[in-house]
Structures are given as structure tokens and as C-alpha cells.
Design an enzyme around this catalytic site. Sequence first.
Site, short mmCIF file in Angstrom:
data_model
loop_
_atom_site.label_atom_id
_atom_site.label_comp_id
_atom_site.label_asym_id
_atom_site.label_seq_id
_atom_site.Cartn_x
_atom_site.Cartn_y
_atom_site.Cartn_z
N PHE A 46 -15.97 -1.83 -0.93
CA PHE A 46 -16.86 -0.69 -1.23
C PHE A 46 -16.64 -0.18 -2.66
CE2 PHE A 46 -15.53 -0.46 3.33
CZ PHE A 46 -16.57 -1.24 3.78
N GLU A 84 -19.03 6.29 -1.87
CA GLU A 84 -18.30 5.59 -2.94
C GLU A 84 -18.93 5.77 -4.31
OE1 GLU A 84 -19.24 4.22 -0.05
OE2 GLU A 84 -17.30 4.11 0.97
N ARG A 143 -3.77 -5.74 1.68
CA ARG A 143 -3.58 -5.03 2.94
C ARG A 143 -2.26 -5.47 3.59
NH1 ARG A 143 -5.52 -6.71 8.76
NH2 ARG A 143 -4.62 -4.97 9.86
N ASP A 167 -11.22 -7.20 10.84
CA ASP A 167 -12.47 -6.50 10.53
C ASP A 167 -13.60 -7.45 10.14
OD1 ASP A 167 -11.68 -3.98 11.19
OD2 ASP A 167 -11.29 -3.31 9.14
N SER A 212 -5.46 4.48 5.20
CA SER A 212 -5.40 3.04 4.93
C SER A 212 -4.92 2.75 3.52
CB SER A 212 -6.77 2.41 5.13
OG SER A 212 -7.22 2.60 6.45
N ARG A 271 0.84 -1.20 0.00
CA ARG A 271 0.00 0.00 0.00
C ARG A 271 0.87 1.25 0.00
NH1 ARG A 271 -3.16 -0.17 5.06
NH2 ARG A 271 -2.01 -2.02 5.70
N HIS A 316 -7.17 -3.66 0.64
CA HIS A 316 -7.92 -4.47 1.60
C HIS A 316 -8.86 -5.45 0.91
CE1 HIS A 316 -6.31 -1.21 3.95
NE2 HIS A 316 -6.67 -1.80 5.08
#
Lengths: 311, 278
Positions: A82, A57, A166, A116, A36, A9, A108
Site C-alpha cells: 500500500f 495511504e 515481515r 495473506d 504490524s 519489525r 510486509h
Amino acid sequence: MERECKSVRSAYGKTLVELGRKNKNIVVLDADLSCSTQTKLFAKEFPERFFNVGIAEQDLMTTAAGLACTGKIPFVSTFAMFATGRAWEQIRNTICYSNLNVKIAATHAGITVGEDGASHQALEDISLMRSIPNMLIIVPADEKETIEAVKFAASYNGPVYIRIARTNLPDIFDNTYSFNYKKAIKLKDGSDVTLITNGETLVETIDCVKILSENGINSEIIHVPVIKPIDAETIINSVKKTNRVVTIENHSIIGGLGSCVCELLSEIYPAKVTRIGTKDEFGQSGQAKELLDFYGLTAKKLAEKIIGIIK
Amino acid sequence: MTTELTAEDINNLNTVSKKLRRYVLKMIHNAKSGHPGGALSAIDILNVLFTKIMTICPDCESDKNYLNRDRFILSKGHASAALYAVMAHCGYFKEEELLTFRKLGSRLQGHPCSNKLKGIEISTGSLGQGLSIGCGMAIGLKLDNINSKVYVFLGDGELEEGSVWEAAMNASHNKLDNLIAFVDRNNLQIDGSTEKVKSVGNVKAKFEAFGWNALEIDGHDFNEIYKAINNAKLSDRPFVIIANTVKGKGVSFMENNANWHGKAPNDDELKLALEELK
């Protein structure tokens, strides 16, 4: 085995900054996840070219589409869940139908989202993106490949989906690596079975092959960084040699790499394919490594499964 | 720029609107499908926009004004017949092509498709997406210091899509004073009155609450349309023109009747309608 792992990332965010310095048409959009996704690095250096649309989004995707209409090259980031789930129809009807130059770099993805849990673990994103015409899909496997994939996306004219892990990943490719979106990569020759994978599961597959070798199985590894358009030639040439295929992916076995390989082979060179990934089920909370193990995607679990079906 | 239309302007606009309405009906009749109600309610605004307000480039990329053209997004893409009619009138393509509307192989798709027809800025049809697209274009133009305006044409039923309000927040947050939206407030959607299906309520107050300037007008009064747009162009923030319109405007038996949202007139109905639009 322990080895140095790098944040892909972070590599994404740094590459955006590098691209932004060279090309003023690069713009970046995020939906309240810039820490993130690491787009915050771009936001810091180019605040006038960074747009945080908030937790919205649908607005994220269609605003990017509008920017692309004015000649900008928008990179759009949020979590894969999303990006591809909430805003699927914006991607389909506005970005891809108009064939706009929008780059969706979603982080992610997969089971390795971890703690999560299922609501945030996109196990369907490749499936969702793959069915849309005009979309090019990249699943890089390490830092170097992520950097090259992002640079390629900026230079390619049309919609691109990049799936960014991630988790931190060890280096697989060195500085000689060059990204060719038309080519899958044969990382090892073998004769007994073709292992086809990409993304986070490539390193597990490489480790798995060592275990297989100790058990007398000589496997070939095909890494498929670009799922669409898929490099049929490299895959078929390998399968002609081995006649046995195992696909390995951090994604549902419905609609992802495994499905893609099955679709390809069933029409051109039918061969037995075993798809390893998450089944028709949701994920759950846990540490990334634990989850990989639970869903059978660690080197050890992969080896057990493959030995079972080959021998 | 004068802010009033002359009597001659209004006379001309009237003549053109009648012609565009006749086109819309012929196209939909010929295709045996389409959306007459919402196309007829939109015609007068599109007429003023394309013939009196916007910098348009009917020759597309080869036009010297191309980069500086104003942008138009038909967010209520089902009113495509109205857009094609006004584009043909303005010379984007020959008027004969209008009768290919909705036919296999046509550039005039049921809902606008930018990859098939040059001059369409972006494909639309799925409601609720145009205003965000407009935000993106407005931001992009500002980044390049281009002073063009972005016009987005929304339906009132479309306001039931939540994504419209994501975009409304985006526009005011980014101070997009180059973005002008229209709401074609004809009070009808497929299943009936907007207020019965899902109350759209006070559209002006809603947009104002979202940080927009808003003005309510008669969407069939050329002077009001013209003045409202000129007013909007001077706004220091995104501007919405809520145009009170009549669905099916111009054809007595189609007016204010939700049944004409997505139905083609038959031969007799077309004849009657064309009589009224002479």
C-alpha cells in the site's frame, strides 16, 4: 538448520523510540497497521508525535510531506504493497519531486508475507521506488542492519525507502557492523560465480554457498543493502573476477535487484546474469518458508539452480 | 485588525488584480500554453491573501519572519500563472522573469516546483494532494507552537479526487484550526461543467459533514474575501471558504467557458483581453 531468529519489525519500532528520545523532530505516521509495523512502540512513548491517519495511504504520504516542510523528520509505515502501490504518485509528485525528508519504512514486502496471499505480497515495490528520482532504497538483511539503516535514514537529508521483512531473521552482522550507504558488502570471496542479494534472501544465499562449496563451486557473495544509489565498483570488481552472476531477491525479477545489476553490467562490463526471484506472476497464500521454497528462494533450491547453470 | 477594507484598499486591490490578470494573459500568450481560466478565477483571492492577509517572506530564508510566515499551497497547481504573478508583484522575483514561464530552464515551471523557485512551499500539479500537505504543515506548526496559518487553494473539479476527502477527515480529526482551505468554485473543469462530469454537489454541506466550518462567498468581492479569511482565522476547527468564482474572470470571451481551461490566447485575443483589463 535451526537458529535464533529476531523480529526486524520490532527492531524498527525500538529504533524509532531511541531516535525519538534524542531528536524531537522525529515524528511517525501509520495507516492503521501500527501493531504490524511496530510503530505502536513509538506511539506509546510519544503519542503527541505519532499520527495514525487511518486507512488512507495517500493522506499518509502527503501529510508526511507537509510535516517534512516544517522541519520534521517523518517516518511513515504501512505494508509495502500500500505504501508503494496505492500512494506511488504521492511519493513521486509530492515527496520526491520536492526532495522532502520523508522516510518510508514499509513492512510486509515480498512473498514471505505468507498466508495473506498475493493482494498483500508486494513483489514490485523496489521496482516502483527505484524509478523515482531522489529516492534512496535500503533493503536490510538482519536486525543489526535494520537498526543501522533506520538510524542512517534519520540522519540523511532526503527521501528514503526502507524495506522491512515481515519474517524474523537470524543475525548475520555483529556489533562491529557500520552502515555505509555507498558500499555494498563482500561477505565471501570466490572465483566461480558472484551471488548478489540483499534482505531476507541473504541468509538463504549464505547457506546456499555452503552447499555450492560441497559441490566444488567457489562463489563470492555481494550483499547490496542499498539498491539505489548502487555501489557499481564493488559489483563490477567482483564480476571481473568471476564473469558469472546470479542475483537473488524476494521480489519480482522485473525491476528489482536483478534488473538493477543487469542495467549496470550491460553498460560497463557485460556478463551473463541469471536473475532468481518471482517471475512475471502474482504470489499466493502459504507459510513464508513454504513460499520461499515454492518460488525457489531457499538455500537448497538456490543451490540446485546454481549448480545447474554453472556446471 | 479591522475586518473591513477601506474604499482605498478596494481601489488598490482592483488595480492590482487587473495588473495580475494582464500578467497572467501575457505569460500564457508568450508561452503559447497554460491555464488562463482557472488562473483568472483565482486571482482576486490570491491578491487579497498575499497583499492583505498573509505574513509573507519574499526574501525567503533571509527574511526575519521566515519561520513564522504563513504557508500557501496551490493545490490546483495549474493556476501557477496566477501564483507567479502575485509573487512577482510582492517582490519574490523581478516581474521581467514572468515571461520565462513554461520555457526551457525557467524557474517558473508549468506547475509550481519548490526545488526551482524559492517561495514555493512545495511542488504541486497533480490534483488532490494539497489538502493533505496542508494537514501535515498545520500539524508541524502546532508541534513547534508556531501560530502561522496554512492556506490551501483547491479547485472545485479537484474535489472529485478521493484523497481530498481523506485529508478533510484528517484535518477535523486533528482539530487543525490553523488550516484554511479555499475552493475555487468556478463550476467548470476540462471536459465541461463539474455537475455534468461528476457532480461535486453541495460543497459546503460536504465539508460541514466532515467536521469543518464552511462559508460560501463571492470569490471576486474583495471585502467578502477579506472578511471570510478573518472569520476563518478565528475558527476552532479547519475552515473552508467556498468561493463562487467565474472561470476566465475579467475577460469577456473567456468567462464561463471551459474551452479556456488550458488554451493560450493568440495575438488578437491577447490584444482584446488586455483592452478589457485596462
